[in-house]
Design a protein around this motif. Structure first.
Motif, PDB file in Angstrom:
ATOM      1  N   ASN A  45       0.796  -1.229   0.000  1.00  0.00           N
ATOM      2  CA  ASN A  45       0.000   0.000   0.000  1.00  0.00           C
ATOM      3  C   ASN A  45       0.826   1.277   0.000  1.00  0.00           C
ATOM      4  OD1 ASN A  45      -2.457  -1.406   0.061  1.00  0.00           O
ATOM      5  ND2 ASN A  45      -2.328  -1.630   2.278  1.00  0.00           N
ATOM      6  N   LYS A  68      -5.733   4.029  -1.044  1.00  0.00           N
ATOM      7  CA  LYS A  68      -5.826   2.575  -1.175  1.00  0.00           C
ATOM      8  C   LYS A  68      -6.468   1.940   0.054  1.00  0.00           C
ATOM      9  CE  LYS A  68      -1.740   1.765  -4.045  1.00  0.00           C
ATOM     10  NZ  LYS A  68      -0.413   1.134  -4.053  1.00  0.00           N
ATOM     11  N   CYS A  69      -6.217   2.518   1.214  1.00  0.00           N
ATOM     12  CA  CYS A  69      -6.691   1.926   2.471  1.00  0.00           C
ATOM     13  C   CYS A  69      -8.076   2.428   2.887  1.00  0.00           C
ATOM     14  CB  CYS A  69      -5.694   2.220   3.593  1.00  0.00           C
ATOM     15  SG  CYS A  69      -4.085   1.450   3.335  1.00  0.00           S
TER      16      CYS A  69
END
Length: 120
Positions: A45, A68-69
């Motif tokens: 990530n 992304k998270c």
């Protein structure tokens, strides 16, 4: 290693920062440490650059990691708000009514089996 206000002003989004400094700048509440950034890099990530045995990243890379998270909100399971996916579907059932598949309980199945044996 606290970062001075003077140093904070010189940091750009693409400035290479040691992980500890990057965590302090990107997460000023102290909730993220360099070990957490390393874990996110191991998960794929976060982009980390290893130069002379030292790990660096940028604030821009942390911004990408956060995207992304990001956890998306789930649709409500019940309530008055209909999800956009179901909004176009019309149903012949009245609002609030529901049906369940008629099933035989194990007890009822056993009683039916005993009754069948007794009648034969």
């Amino acid at each position: 290693m606290a970062i001075s206000d003077q140093e904070k002003l010189r940091v750009r989004d693409d400035s290479p920062l040691r992980l500890r400094a990057a965590a302090e700048l990107a997460f000023p509440d102290g909730s993220m440490k360099s070990s957490g950034l390393r874990r996110e890099a191991a998960r794929g990530n976060l982009v980390i650059e290893r130069i002379a045995g030292k790990d660096y990243t940028t604030l821009a890379n942390i911004k990408l990691m956060r995207e992304k998270c990001r956890v998306e909100a789930k649709d409500l399971a019940c309530g008055g708000v209909r999800s956009a996916a179901r909004a176009g579907n019309s149903s012949s059932m009245a609002r609030g009514s529901s049906s369940t598949e008629v099933s035989t309980s194990p007890r009822d199945a056993l009683l039916a089996k005993i009754s069948k044996r007794n009648s034969s």
